[in-house]
Design a protein around this motif. Structure first.
Motif, PDB file in Angstrom:
ATOM      1  N   SER A  42       3.520  20.469  59.279  1.00 55.51           N
ATOM      2  CA  SER A  42       3.681  19.272  60.110  1.00 55.51           C
ATOM      3  C   SER A  42       2.509  18.312  59.974  1.00 55.51           C
ATOM      4  O   SER A  42       2.651  17.115  60.219  1.00 55.51           O
ATOM      5  CB  SER A  42       3.858  19.677  61.581  1.00 55.51           C
ATOM      6  OG  SER A  42       2.649  20.172  62.117  1.00 55.51           O
ATOM      7  N   ASP A  69       3.795  15.315  53.484  1.00 55.56           N
ATOM      8  CA  ASP A  69       5.244  15.375  53.304  1.00 55.56           C
ATOM      9  C   ASP A  69       5.946  16.092  54.443  1.00 55.56           C
ATOM     10  O   ASP A  69       7.147  16.348  54.381  1.00 55.56           O
ATOM     11  CB  ASP A  69       5.589  16.079  51.980  1.00 55.56           C
ATOM     12  CG  ASP A  69       5.086  17.507  51.936  1.00 55.56           C
ATOM     13  OD1 ASP A  69       4.198  17.855  52.720  1.00 55.56           O
ATOM     14  OD2 ASP A  69       5.586  18.296  51.102  1.00 55.56           O
ATOM     15  N   GLY A  70       5.200  16.424  55.528  1.00 55.23           N
ATOM     16  CA  GLY A  70       5.799  17.215  56.600  1.00 55.23           C
ATOM     17  C   GLY A  70       5.939  16.504  57.918  1.00 55.23           C
ATOM     18  O   GLY A  70       6.176  17.148  58.950  1.00 55.23           O
ATOM     19  N   ALA A  71       5.820  15.190  57.920  1.00 56.88           N
ATOM     20  CA  ALA A  71       5.930  14.449  59.182  1.00 56.88           C
ATOM     21  C   ALA A  71       7.262  14.768  59.864  1.00 56.88           C
ATOM     22  O   ALA A  71       8.309  14.777  59.231  1.00 56.88           O
ATOM     23  CB  ALA A  71       5.820  12.954  58.926  1.00 56.88           C
ATOM     24  N   GLY A  72       7.193  15.029  61.160  1.00 57.03           N
ATOM     25  CA  GLY A  72       8.403  15.325  61.927  1.00 57.03           C
ATOM     26  C   GLY A  72       8.744  16.797  61.987  1.00 57.03           C
ATOM     27  O   GLY A  72       9.680  17.186  62.704  1.00 57.03           O
ATOM     28  N   THR A  73       7.996  17.638  61.279  1.00 63.27           N
ATOM     29  CA  THR A  73       8.245  19.079  61.328  1.00 63.27           C
ATOM     30  C   THR A  73       7.862  19.615  62.704  1.00 63.27           C
ATOM     31  O   THR A  73       6.785  19.319  63.221  1.00 63.27           O
ATOM     32  CB  THR A  73       7.406  19.813  60.256  1.00 63.27           C
ATOM     33  OG1 THR A  73       7.709  19.274  58.979  1.00 63.27           O
ATOM     34  CG2 THR A  73       7.685  21.308  60.280  1.00 63.27           C
ATOM     35  N   ALA A  81      10.582  20.835  55.860  1.00 62.87           N
ATOM     36  CA  ALA A  81       9.798  19.629  56.087  1.00 62.87           C
ATOM     37  C   ALA A  81      10.593  18.606  56.887  1.00 62.87           C
ATOM     38  O   ALA A  81      11.743  18.279  56.546  1.00 62.87           O
ATOM     39  CB  ALA A  81       9.364  19.036  54.751  1.00 62.87           C
ATOM     40  N   GLY A  82       9.984  18.109  57.949  1.00 68.58           N
ATOM     41  CA  GLY A  82      10.627  17.101  58.778  1.00 68.58           C
ATOM     42  C   GLY A  82      11.749  17.632  59.638  1.00 68.58           C
ATOM     43  O   GLY A  82      12.453  16.851  60.282  1.00 68.58           O
ATOM     44  N   LYS A  83      11.911  18.939  59.692  1.00 68.47           N
ATOM     45  CA  LYS A  83      13.023  19.548  60.432  1.00 68.47           C
ATOM     46  C   LYS A  83      12.520  20.204  61.718  1.00 68.47           C
ATOM     47  O   LYS A  83      11.346  20.527  61.874  1.00 68.47           O
ATOM     48  CB  LYS A  83      13.716  20.602  59.559  1.00 68.47           C
ATOM     49  CG  LYS A  83      14.198  20.088  58.211  1.00 68.47           C
ATOM     50  CD  LYS A  83      15.340  19.115  58.359  1.00 68.47           C
ATOM     51  CE  LYS A  83      15.807  18.599  57.007  1.00 68.47           C
ATOM     52  NZ  LYS A  83      16.255  19.666  56.095  1.00 68.47           N
ATOM     53  N   ARG A  84      13.467  20.432  62.597  1.00 65.80           N
ATOM     54  CA  ARG A  84      13.213  21.183  63.827  1.00 65.80           C
ATOM     55  C   ARG A  84      13.714  22.611  63.600  1.00 65.80           C
ATOM     56  O   ARG A  84      14.910  22.819  63.350  1.00 65.80           O
ATOM     57  CB  ARG A  84      13.937  20.514  64.994  1.00 65.80           C
ATOM     58  CG  ARG A  84      13.747  21.179  66.353  1.00 65.80           C
ATOM     59  CD  ARG A  84      14.493  20.369  67.423  1.00 65.80           C
ATOM     60  NE  ARG A  84      14.557  21.072  68.698  1.00 65.80           N
ATOM     61  CZ  ARG A  84      13.611  21.035  69.630  1.00 65.80           C
ATOM     62  NH1 ARG A  84      12.524  20.309  69.415  1.00 65.80           N
ATOM     63  NH2 ARG A  84      13.755  21.697  70.768  1.00 65.80           N
TER      64      ARG A  84
END
Length: 452
Positions: free
Chosen positions: A220, A224-228, A196-199
């Motif tokens: 994404s 809870d996954g913003a920025g994924t 989550a939130g990772k690249r």
């Protein structure tokens, strides 16, 4: 003990191994299934969150169902798709329970040979039983004797590495804490937090990569996954077939998954990097940088998911005389039928003991392991393999060479995916392939089974 009174050792209590045991029992032969895990279908359970392309009607072996019927077991709705967990809990474990003490858990096979003969010795070789070396859960060792060996251990334990040349990329092992070789289970809180939130770089171009891309895209869009974000690494370019057949795919569930992966790219949840063969993994602080064979360096990522296929572990078979294709590591007679350089999944025809035999008499690689590094496999193909082998071991050569199989018209197609949404489930039952049609195929006679 006379050789005919010795058991047939089956390595692995997965779908094909348990089917082998069921067919052997049906033939009046005594199987002994050696399973490294603590339960039936250990590998299947490891991807329990993933749903099969095949329906229940396509993943239950007839001989196994015959054993299960007296227990009151009822086959699940044949038109529905099991997850790996469903398959293990509702079919594989009940079948293993019926087989009872014919299965030993916590028994890892570490070597197979002929009793008193290494692979060099010719003298009286075929008259000797097999000796099977196992390591038990408590670390002790045992030797068992067998009249025949059926290796159904699969390929799950040996995923292919990230490197474009089939070897681990430089730095891949050192980065192992940030590298996974499995489709993530994003319903698991720990797995979800990891991505989550990772690249995340996803390396691979098959159904597993599609599954991972679709799952990360869903993450994404969650609260809870913003920025994924995903970076999809392909060794080849993107063509019309990259995402499968889409809406025209004869495997509707697979087509839906390909469309989901395409939507992840088109929707900006994933960037595609084409023609990239990974040569090295370097550190950039806490992040990783993938370096290509051509010198390209990608922007840093937090995690890498490597889904570049699986390969057979042949190390414990080194003292046996196997006849394996130099490319696929599949039996020599089978390899031309499944070579992905020559065949689509729809052009493989049913096969049995003739294609699976080796210079070493009465040893067989079956199921996923029989396909070596070839990427596609259908459970029913494995069931037919072991039916034929059990007949041969029982001395019924006519039945062994008479290959009869109910195959989906699109042929031997494998893979799994996530397609839980109702609209992704075809109304006609779909399955791994289209509506089954019964094919009776004589020995060595190929049958056209349509495209995939």
């Amino acid at each position: 003990m006379p050789e005919q009174q010795l058991p047939v050792v089956v390595i692995g209590a997965g779908p094909t191994g348990l089917a082998a045991a069921a067919h052997l029992v049906g033939r009046g032969l005594d199987p002994l299934v050696l399973e490294a895990g603590a339960a039936a279908g250990s590998a299947v359970r490891a991807w329990g969150h993933v749903r099969l392309f095949s329906t229940w009607s396509e993943v239950v072996d007839p001989a196994a169902e015959k054993l299960l019927a007296p227990t009151g077991w009822v086959r699940p709705d044949g038109a529905t798709y099991p997850s790996g967990a469903d398959w293990a809990e509702r079919y594989l474990q009940p079948l293993a329970d019926v087989l009872g003490d014919r299965i030993r858990y916590g028994a890892t096979v570490t070597g197979v040979s002929r009793a008193g003969r290494d692979r060099i010795v010719d003298a009286d070789r075929e008259s000797q039983p097999f000796t099977v070396l196992i390591e038990t859960a408590d670390g002790s060792e045992e030797r068992l004797l067998a009249r025949a060996v059926i290796d159904a251990s699969g390929t799950w334990a040996t995923p292919s590495p990230m490197g474009g040349d089939g070897l681990p990329a430089l730095g891949e092992k050192a980065a192992s804490a940030r590298v996974s070789y499995r489709v993530p289970d994003l319903k698991d809180p720990a797995e979800r937090a990891r991505y989550a939130g990772k690249r995340t770089a996803v390396v691979g171009s098959g159904a597993s990569a599609f599954t991972a891309l679709a799952a990360l895209a869903d993450l994404s869009e969650s609260d809870d996954g913003a920025g994924t974000h995903a970076v999809w690494i392909l060794r080849r370019g993107i063509s019309g077939s990259t995402f499968g057949g889409g809406a025209a795919d004869q495997l509707p569930a697979r087509g839906a998954l390909g469309l989901a992966a395409k939507a992840a790219v088109d929707g900006g949840h994933a960037d595609a990097v084409t023609g990239f063969r990974t040569a090295a993994v370097e550190r950039d602080g806490e992040r990783l940088v993938l370096v290509g064979e051509d010198g390209r360096r990608l922007d840093p990522v937090d995690e890498v998911i490597v889904l570049t296929g699986l390969r057979p572990d042949l190390s414990f078979l080194n003292e046996l005389r196997l006849g394996l294709d130099e490319r696929l590591q599949a039996p020599v007679a089978l390899a031309p039928l499944i070579d992905p350089n020559q065949h689509s999944c729809g052009t493989v025809y049913p096969h049995g003991v003739n294609e699976l035999s080796h210079p070493e008499k009465d040893v067989y690689l079956v199921g996923m392991k029989s396909y070596g590094r070839a990427p596609t496999f259908l459970a029913m193909t494995g069931y037919e393999q072991v039916r034929s082998i059990a007949a041969a071991l029982a001395g019924d050569r006519e039945a062994a060479e008479r290959v009869e199989l109910t195959l989906p018209e699109t042929g031997v197609c494998g893979g799994a995916g996530l397609f839980d949404e109702p609209e992704a489930t075809p109304a006609d039952g779909g399955g791994c392939c289209a509506t089954p049609a019964t094919l009776t195929i004589g020995t060595g006679a190929p049958a056209s089974s349509g495209g995939c």
